[in-house]
Design a protein around this motif. Structure first.
Motif, short mmCIF file in Angstrom:
data_model
loop_
_atom_site.label_atom_id
_atom_site.label_comp_id
_atom_site.label_asym_id
_atom_site.label_seq_id
_atom_site.Cartn_x
_atom_site.Cartn_y
_atom_site.Cartn_z
N TYR A 127 2.90 14.46 -10.36
CA TYR A 127 3.53 15.37 -9.41
C TYR A 127 2.74 16.67 -9.29
CZ TYR A 127 7.27 12.14 -8.62
OH TYR A 127 7.97 11.03 -8.24
N GLY A 128 2.17 17.12 -10.44
CA GLY A 128 1.37 18.34 -10.41
C GLY A 128 0.14 18.17 -9.55
N LEU A 133 -2.98 18.80 -4.38
CA LEU A 133 -3.65 18.18 -3.23
C LEU A 133 -3.00 18.60 -1.92
CD1 LEU A 133 -4.29 14.45 -4.15
CD2 LEU A 133 -5.84 15.92 -2.85
N LEU A 134 -1.67 18.57 -1.91
CA LEU A 134 -0.95 18.94 -0.70
C LEU A 134 -1.20 20.40 -0.35
CD1 LEU A 134 2.34 17.01 -1.47
CD2 LEU A 134 0.73 16.50 0.36
N ALA A 135 -1.30 21.22 -1.40
CA ALA A 135 -1.55 22.64 -1.17
C ALA A 135 -2.91 22.81 -0.50
CB ALA A 135 -1.50 23.40 -2.48
N ARG A 136 -3.89 21.99 -0.92
CA ARG A 136 -5.22 22.04 -0.34
C ARG A 136 -5.15 21.72 1.16
NH1 ARG A 136 -9.77 17.93 -2.52
NH2 ARG A 136 -11.43 18.46 -1.07
N LEU A 137 -4.16 20.93 1.55
CA LEU A 137 -3.97 20.59 2.95
C LEU A 137 -3.04 21.57 3.65
CD1 LEU A 137 -3.40 16.77 2.53
CD2 LEU A 137 -5.33 17.85 3.65
N MET A 139 0.02 22.10 2.88
CA MET A 139 1.36 21.53 3.01
C MET A 139 2.25 22.01 1.88
SD MET A 139 0.91 17.57 3.91
CE MET A 139 2.59 17.15 4.29
N THR A 140 3.49 22.33 2.24
CA THR A 140 4.38 22.82 1.20
C THR A 140 5.46 21.80 0.85
OG1 THR A 140 5.61 23.86 2.96
CG2 THR A 140 4.10 25.26 1.73
N ILE A 141 5.32 20.57 1.36
CA ILE A 141 6.41 19.63 1.07
C ILE A 141 6.43 19.24 -0.41
CG2 ILE A 141 6.52 18.59 3.38
CD1 ILE A 141 5.20 16.14 2.09
N ASP A 142 7.62 18.94 -0.86
CA ASP A 142 7.85 18.57 -2.25
C ASP A 142 7.33 17.15 -2.48
OD1 ASP A 142 8.83 17.87 -4.69
OD2 ASP A 142 10.86 18.62 -4.32
N PRO A 143 6.41 16.98 -3.46
CA PRO A 143 5.85 15.63 -3.70
C PRO A 143 6.91 14.61 -4.14
CG PRO A 143 4.99 17.23 -5.28
CD PRO A 143 5.80 18.00 -4.29
N ARG A 144 8.12 15.10 -4.45
CA ARG A 144 9.18 14.16 -4.84
C ARG A 144 9.99 13.66 -3.65
NH1 ARG A 144 9.80 14.84 -10.63
NH2 ARG A 144 8.39 16.53 -11.16
N HIS A 156 1.26 11.55 8.22
CA HIS A 156 -0.18 11.49 8.41
C HIS A 156 -0.90 12.39 7.43
CE1 HIS A 156 -1.51 9.05 11.86
NE2 HIS A 156 -0.21 8.95 12.00
N LEU A 157 -0.34 13.57 7.20
CA LEU A 157 -0.98 14.48 6.25
C LEU A 157 -0.94 13.90 4.84
CD1 LEU A 157 0.22 17.85 7.76
CD2 LEU A 157 -2.11 17.01 7.67
N VAL A 158 0.15 13.22 4.52
CA VAL A 158 0.22 12.59 3.20
C VAL A 158 -0.83 11.48 3.09
CG1 VAL A 158 1.65 11.22 1.65
CG2 VAL A 158 2.62 13.20 2.80
N GLU A 159 -1.06 10.77 4.18
CA GLU A 159 -2.11 9.74 4.18
C GLU A 159 -3.47 10.35 3.87
OE1 GLU A 159 -2.33 6.33 4.98
OE2 GLU A 159 -0.85 5.90 6.54
N ILE A 160 -3.68 11.55 4.42
CA ILE A 160 -4.96 12.21 4.17
C ILE A 160 -5.05 12.61 2.70
CG2 ILE A 160 -6.36 14.24 4.72
CD1 ILE A 160 -5.05 13.99 7.58
N ALA A 161 -3.96 13.16 2.19
CA ALA A 161 -3.93 13.52 0.77
C ALA A 161 -4.21 12.28 -0.07
CB ALA A 161 -2.57 14.11 0.42
N LYS A 162 -3.65 11.17 0.35
CA LYS A 162 -3.86 9.92 -0.37
C LYS A 162 -5.33 9.53 -0.37
CE LYS A 162 -2.46 5.11 -0.06
NZ LYS A 162 -1.65 4.13 0.67
#
Ligand SMILES: Nc1ncnc2c1ncn2[C@@H]1O[C@H](COP(=O)(O)OP(=O)(O)OP(=O)(O)O)[C@@H](O)[C@H]1O
Ligand SMILES: [Mg+2]
Length: 511
Positions: A127-128, A133-137, A139-144, A156-162
């Motif tokens: 989760y950390g 990674l999301l912060a780098r994009l 994005m402030t969404i909760d990874p949970r 789509h942004l999560v796909e990029i993070a992936k």
């Protein structure tokens, strides 16, 4: 110029009845954004799947980091640093954002107290890292969060993070911006540039030229599965690229015809859904094209879905041809002549495992049946007519929709609703993912339908499309109507400003 990191030589790919690729070449260098350009069905996604181990080519050689390689699976390609964001998202809705990101390579627990025999994964670590990674994009969404609770853009942004969760040397993005708004696209392009400057080789697919000119260093054009040419983006002209793609120059993009505006076909007042949108009112007349503009998440699709009975409506009134109505399900609104073409063609639009013909005639199955038996001849001719009108590229209308390219699947969904002969047509992002030539064809068809007296509602995030095609526009911001404009008062900046939620400077006829 750098040596290419990934080179494809003479790639061919056959599917039953179709040669998707025929002797294609492509060379991608570190530190460049390489645009892969071509019409719907040109073979772009197929080439992506070959570069990433999803398909093995019928013929041809792939050279990666100086060696000929043969990927046996997508994991094979991933392991050596080729990351991809496919055109259709491939995430698990019931898992969290972080689980999706680290699927297949979860961080291992180092501390014994975190590790158990059956659970060697470090959840805190995962989760950390997801959060970072999301912060780098940006994005402030909760990874949970569960992926099914995200919007299309967020997914789509999560796909990029992936894709970025592994150290990628090559990043392939198949229409990453088709679900994003202008602002989100800008954010994505900043990120793409940053990765490029770090030396990542990027293959970028998009049907939007402004974006390609903004981001790409080089391009390769495909047409009908063949290599047409390549070059440097800064020496390229849009007209020439279109000609390479289509093989001819194309007509006007927004051929809006003058139409006679008739009586009110549908009027909505005070539509509300708690927490999502409130007090949305509008009317659309026969012959009119009413635009709905806003950023992703403004609530436009939600209004339409509640209107036609897919989702609940907590308040408001709907008048259809003078009669007050309330639809409990989409079947009811369909029977009253309202056709809704959804934005998400995979989830709501087409039945992927059914043939093109069955999909097109699905809404009018009653009309095509005789005492419970489907008139196959009639079905075929209706399906053929509409498939031809929208230039659906397929080996035949008997094939499953899932064998079509992304843009051609979208055309089938459009064909299906046009064929159902509605009196009100609601289009949600009708030309998303559709190539320039077809886009112009879709616009011409919609414009002609309006001329014939159809009332059209067009939800679009593309401002040029709104300005080019609509008579009036309702602008939404965070679930409320922020402004309205008449065609004669269209100014790009004003409409955009309203979409961002700021007030119009001059006092207008605001309601
Ligand atoms: N699994 C499959 N089975 C049969 N035919 C396929 C399959 N995948 C792709 N095709 C065909 O290969 C051709 C190229 O499709 P592809 O998806 O590569 O196009 P594309 O350039 O990505 O188009 P778009 O811009 O619409 O996404 C199309 O004619 C498509 O119907
Ligand atoms: Mg594609």
């Amino acid at each position: 110029m750098n040596e290419p990191i990934l080179t494809l030589h003479d790639i061919s790919m056959y599917f039953p009845g179709i040669k998707a690729l025929d002797g294609v070449k492509l060379a991608v260098r570190p530190g460049e954004v390489h645009a892969l350009i071509g019409e719907n069905g040109a073979g772009k996604s197929t080439l992506v799947k070959i570069m990433t181990g999803v398909y093995r080519p019928t013929e041809g050689v792939i050279n990666y980091l100086g060696e000929d390689v043969s990927f046996k699976s997508p994991q094979d390609a991933q392991r050596v640093g080729i990351a991809v964001i496919h055109q259709e998202t491939s995430m698990f809705g019931d898992l969290t954002v972080a689980e999706n990101i680290f699927m297949g390579h979860m961080p291992r627990a180092r501390q014994a107290r975190e590790r158990t025999l059956f659970n060697p994964v470090s959840w805190t670590g995962m989760y950390g890292r997801a959060k970072a990674l999301l912060a780098r994009l940006g994005m402030t969404i909760d990874p949970r969060t569960l992926v099914k609770d995200l919007s299309t853009a967020e997914r789509h942004l999560v796909e990029i993070a992936k894709a970025l969760s592994r150290e990628a040397k090559v990043l392939i993005m198949d229409e990453p911006t088709s679900a994003l708004t202008i602002r989100e696209t800008e954010e994505l392009l900043v990120l793409v540039r940053k990765l490029r400057d770090e030396g990542v080789a990027i293959v970028f697919i998009s049907h939007k030229f402004e974006e390609l000119f903004e981001i790409a260093d080089r391009y390769t054009v495909l047409r009908d599965g063949r290599y047409i040419g390549e070059g440097s983006m800064k020496d390229a002209k849009e007209g020439e690229l279109v000609k390479m793609m289509v093989g001819r120059s194309i007509d006007q993009l927004f051929p809006k015809a003058e139409a006679e505006i008739g009586e009110v076909a549908l009027r909505a007042t005070g539509l509300s859904q708690s927490g999502v949108f409130r007090d949305v009112g509008f009317e659309v007349r026969k012959g009119e094209i009413l635009g709905f503009f806003g950023l992703v998440g403004a609530g436009r699709s939600e209004v339409m879905r509640a209107l036609i009975g897919v989702d609940r409506l907590d308040g408001g009134e709907i008048e259809l041809g003078g009669e007050t109505v309330r639809f409990r399900n989409p079947g009811e609104s369909m029977r009253k002549g309202i056709a809704y073409v959804p934005e998400d063609r995979q989830g709501q639009g087409a039945v992927l495992t059914m043939s093109i013909a069955n999909n097109i005639t699905l809404p009018q199955i009653d009309g095509l049946s005789n005492r419970g038996f489907l008139d196959a001849g009639k079905e075929r001719s209706v399906a053929e007519e509409y498939a031809r009108m929208l230039e659906v590229k397929a080996a035949g209308i008997q094939y499953d929709v899932q064998t079509l390219s992304g843009g051609n699947q979208q055309k089938v969904v459009l064909a299906k609703w046009l064929a159902s002969n509605p009196s009100i047509l609601i289009l949600d992002e009708p030309t998303k993912g559709i190539d320039v030539a077809t886009k112009s064809a879709v616009h011409a068809i919609v414009s002609e339908l309006a001329r014939q007296g159809l009332a059209v509602i067009m939800v679009s995030s593309e401002l040029p499309e709104i300005i080019g095609m609509t008579d009036r526009v309702v602008v939404m911001h965070e679930g409320v109507v922020s402004d309205r404009f008449e065609r004669k008062d269209y100014h790009e900046e004003d409409i955009m400003r309203a979409a961002m939620g700021s007030e119009r400077v001059a006092a207008g006829e605001k309601r």
